[in-house]
Design a protein around this motif. Structure first.
Motif, PDB file in Angstrom:
ATOM      1  N   ILE A 178       0.673  11.050   0.939  1.00  0.00           N
ATOM      2  CA  ILE A 178      -0.214  10.250   1.791  1.00  0.00           C
ATOM      3  C   ILE A 178      -1.645  10.287   1.265  1.00  0.00           C
ATOM      4  N   ILE A 179      -2.100  11.474   0.866  1.00  0.00           N
ATOM      5  CA  ILE A 179      -3.468  11.607   0.356  1.00  0.00           C
ATOM      6  C   ILE A 179      -3.655  10.772  -0.908  1.00  0.00           C
ATOM      7  N   GLU A 180      -2.709  10.828  -1.828  1.00  0.00           N
ATOM      8  CA  GLU A 180      -2.833  10.063  -3.072  1.00  0.00           C
ATOM      9  C   GLU A 180      -2.830   8.559  -2.803  1.00  0.00           C
ATOM     10  N   LEU A 181      -1.987   8.123  -1.879  1.00  0.00           N
ATOM     11  CA  LEU A 181      -1.946   6.698  -1.537  1.00  0.00           C
ATOM     12  C   LEU A 181      -3.256   6.263  -0.877  1.00  0.00           C
ATOM     13  N   ALA A 182      -3.851   7.161  -0.089  1.00  0.00           N
ATOM     14  CA  ALA A 182      -5.124   6.823   0.556  1.00  0.00           C
ATOM     15  C   ALA A 182      -6.256   6.717  -0.466  1.00  0.00           C
ATOM     16  N   ILE A 183      -6.222   7.560  -1.476  1.00  0.00           N
ATOM     17  CA  ILE A 183      -7.285   7.539  -2.484  1.00  0.00           C
ATOM     18  C   ILE A 183      -7.184   6.294  -3.363  1.00  0.00           C
ATOM     19  N   HIS A 184      -5.954   5.938  -3.763  1.00  0.00           N
ATOM     20  CA  HIS A 184      -5.769   4.844  -4.728  1.00  0.00           C
ATOM     21  C   HIS A 184      -5.454   3.502  -4.060  1.00  0.00           C
ATOM     22  N   LYS A 185      -4.914   3.530  -2.850  1.00  0.00           N
ATOM     23  CA  LYS A 185      -4.615   2.333  -2.056  1.00  0.00           C
ATOM     24  C   LYS A 185      -3.766   1.300  -2.814  1.00  0.00           C
ATOM     25  N   PRO A 186      -2.648   1.685  -3.394  1.00  0.00           N
ATOM     26  CA  PRO A 186      -1.772   0.717  -4.075  1.00  0.00           C
ATOM     27  C   PRO A 186      -1.052  -0.158  -3.050  1.00  0.00           C
ATOM     28  N   THR A 187      -0.794  -1.401  -3.399  1.00  0.00           N
ATOM     29  CA  THR A 187      -0.145  -2.319  -2.445  1.00  0.00           C
ATOM     30  C   THR A 187       1.097  -2.989  -3.025  1.00  0.00           C
ATOM     31  N   THR A 188       1.622  -2.452  -4.122  1.00  0.00           N
ATOM     32  CA  THR A 188       2.887  -2.945  -4.671  1.00  0.00           C
ATOM     33  C   THR A 188       3.793  -1.761  -4.929  1.00  0.00           C
ATOM     34  N   LYS A 189       5.079  -2.007  -4.968  1.00  0.00           N
ATOM     35  CA  LYS A 189       6.048  -0.940  -5.218  1.00  0.00           C
ATOM     36  C   LYS A 189       5.764  -0.251  -6.548  1.00  0.00           C
ATOM     37  N   LYS A 190       5.472  -1.056  -7.572  1.00  0.00           N
ATOM     38  CA  LYS A 190       5.215  -0.497  -8.891  1.00  0.00           C
ATOM     39  C   LYS A 190       3.987   0.417  -8.866  1.00  0.00           C
ATOM     40  N   ASP A 191       2.926  -0.018  -8.195  1.00  0.00           N
ATOM     41  CA  ASP A 191       1.698   0.782  -8.161  1.00  0.00           C
ATOM     42  C   ASP A 191       1.867   2.045  -7.314  1.00  0.00           C
ATOM     43  N   PRO A 208       2.857  11.374 -10.592  1.00  0.00           N
ATOM     44  CA  PRO A 208       2.259  12.647 -11.053  1.00  0.00           C
ATOM     45  C   PRO A 208       2.458  13.824 -10.102  1.00  0.00           C
ATOM     46  N   ILE A 209       2.694  13.579  -8.826  1.00  0.00           N
ATOM     47  CA  ILE A 209       2.878  14.689  -7.882  1.00  0.00           C
ATOM     48  C   ILE A 209       4.351  14.923  -7.581  1.00  0.00           C
ATOM     49  N   GLY A 210       5.239  14.251  -8.317  1.00  0.00           N
ATOM     50  CA  GLY A 210       6.668  14.489  -8.135  1.00  0.00           C
ATOM     51  C   GLY A 210       7.315  13.524  -7.164  1.00  0.00           C
ATOM     52  N   MET A 211       7.335  12.271  -7.532  1.00  0.00           N
ATOM     53  CA  MET A 211       7.931  11.216  -6.698  1.00  0.00           C
ATOM     54  C   MET A 211       9.379  11.553  -6.341  1.00  0.00           C
ATOM     55  N   ARG A 212       9.703  11.560  -5.052  1.00  0.00           N
ATOM     56  CA  ARG A 212      11.080  11.790  -4.597  1.00  0.00           C
ATOM     57  C   ARG A 212      11.773  10.466  -4.344  1.00  0.00           C
ATOM     58  N   ALA A 213      13.077  10.437  -4.610  1.00  0.00           N
ATOM     59  CA  ALA A 213      13.832   9.200  -4.401  1.00  0.00           C
ATOM     60  C   ALA A 213      13.753   8.758  -2.945  1.00  0.00           C
ATOM     61  N   ARG A 214      13.759   9.715  -2.024  1.00  0.00           N
ATOM     62  CA  ARG A 214      13.777   9.359  -0.607  1.00  0.00           C
ATOM     63  C   ARG A 214      12.483   8.679  -0.176  1.00  0.00           C
ATOM     64  N   TRP A 215      11.393   8.939  -0.881  1.00  0.00           N
ATOM     65  CA  TRP A 215      10.125   8.311  -0.510  1.00  0.00           C
ATOM     66  C   TRP A 215      10.209   6.787  -0.649  1.00  0.00           C
TER      67      TRP A 215
END
Length: 335
Positions: A166-179, A186-193
């Protein structure tokens, strides 16, 4: 009722109509007795010579239905609570601490339900990284969306998207699945996310597109005190008594073999030093400090022990210096 770490279990028991009139908390009893390790396993080992099996301790307890062997494991965790309670009572009585423990157990049962937290999303781990209000808006939207999904599916919210995500998404504010995937990798993307990707995108877009006057303020309206690290520079007249009060509590904690946080709530000490009773900073007034402590929820045994040293601390004008860590001795140089 005998429980271990009762504040974790009582809210759940009350939800199903179980409201004990008496309580013995073996974990809290161990703290008051001054035992070094108060987990259920260590207590059973040290006091009764019994080792608990822990083969299911790290499993996903949100699984439904719970497997039969897991239920057996949970039942064995409480099988020895009665003899453990008896042993703990002996220890507390011998140390002349049983009356203290009685008051603590009673206070747990009498404590009102905690009021709903103001802006609970502000407790997201890693908030110190957030410097802008639009980032707060993203955190708020993601936290609420995640919490709603977790409650609907009865699953831990951290499994859907952890706080670091949540913190990383708030800092970078990506709005596409790819972004989003690029941000979280970098922080260990989980499949369930990824299962709720459209929800995360919608939450971020809603925050980004919201007008500025709808962004949350940087500080909440909760009745919270400033961080202690700010007291020294900005509120020295409050910081000085606090350092002396803390030292007095630590000394008593050592002498009485009880953790400082069980001797008196640190929040009580902070609030007394932040807003001391009238005139208590000009002349010693133990009675006023005792009354203020009682108003903040301190028990009579705690007040009897700590009111006088805290009242003395309120008269201090210079902070007690925290000793610097000793420098390791350097080896003599060889010429």
């Amino acid at each position: 009722m005998i429980l271990h770490a009762s504040t974790q279990d009582l809210p759940c028991l009350r939800e199903v109509g179980i409201n004990p009139s008496k309580l013995f908390d073996t974990e809290l009893g161990g703290r008051i007795a001054g035992l070094p390790r108060v987990g259920l396993g260590p207590l059973l080992e040290s006091l009764m010579g019994v080792s608990l099996a822990k083969e299911h301790s790290a499993v996903d307890w949100s699984t439904r239905p719970l497997p039969h062997e897991w239920l057996n494991y949970a039942a064995l965790d409480v099988e020895l609570l009665i003899p453990l309670r008896n042993k703990m009572y002996e220890l507390l009585s011998e140390a002349k601490k049983w009356k203290w423990a009685e008051q603590e157990f009673a206070s747990i049962l009498l404590a009102p339900p905690a009021p709903p937290r103001i802006d609970p999303w502000r407790r997201t781990s890693g908030m110190h990284k957030i410097k802008k209000r639009d980032q707060l808006a993203v955190i708020k939207n993601l936290w609420i969306a995640r919490n709603e999904i977790a409650q609907t599916h009865d699953v831990s919210s951290g499994k859907l998207l952890n706080d670091a995500g949540i913190i990383e998404l708030a800092i970078h504010k990506p709005t596409t699945k790819k972004d989003i995937e690029k941000t979280l990798r970098p922080i260990g993307m989980r499949a369930r996310w990824s299962e709720n990707m459209s929800t995360w995108i919608s939450a971020i877009e809603s925050a980004v597109n919201a007008p500025e006057d709808q962004w949350p303020p940087m500080k909440s309206g909760a009745d919270t005190l400033p961080p202690i690290k700010l007291w020294r520079e900005r509120f020295p007249e409050k910081y000085a008594p606090l350092t002396h009060a803390r030292f007095a509590i630590e000394t008593l904690s050592h002498d009485l073999s009880i953790p400082a946080e069980n001797l008196i709530s640190p929040e009580v000490i902070r609030r007394i030093c932040w807003a001391p009773p009238a005139a208590s900073t000009a002349a010693l007034d133990v009675a006023a400090v005792a009354e203020a402590m009682a108003g903040l929820g301190a028990r009579s045994w705690q007040i009897e022990i700590v009111a006088a040293p805290v009242a003395s601390a309120l008269l201090e004008r210079e902070p007690r210096e925290v000793p610097a860590p000793e420098e390791p001795e350097s080896e003599p140089s060889v010429d």
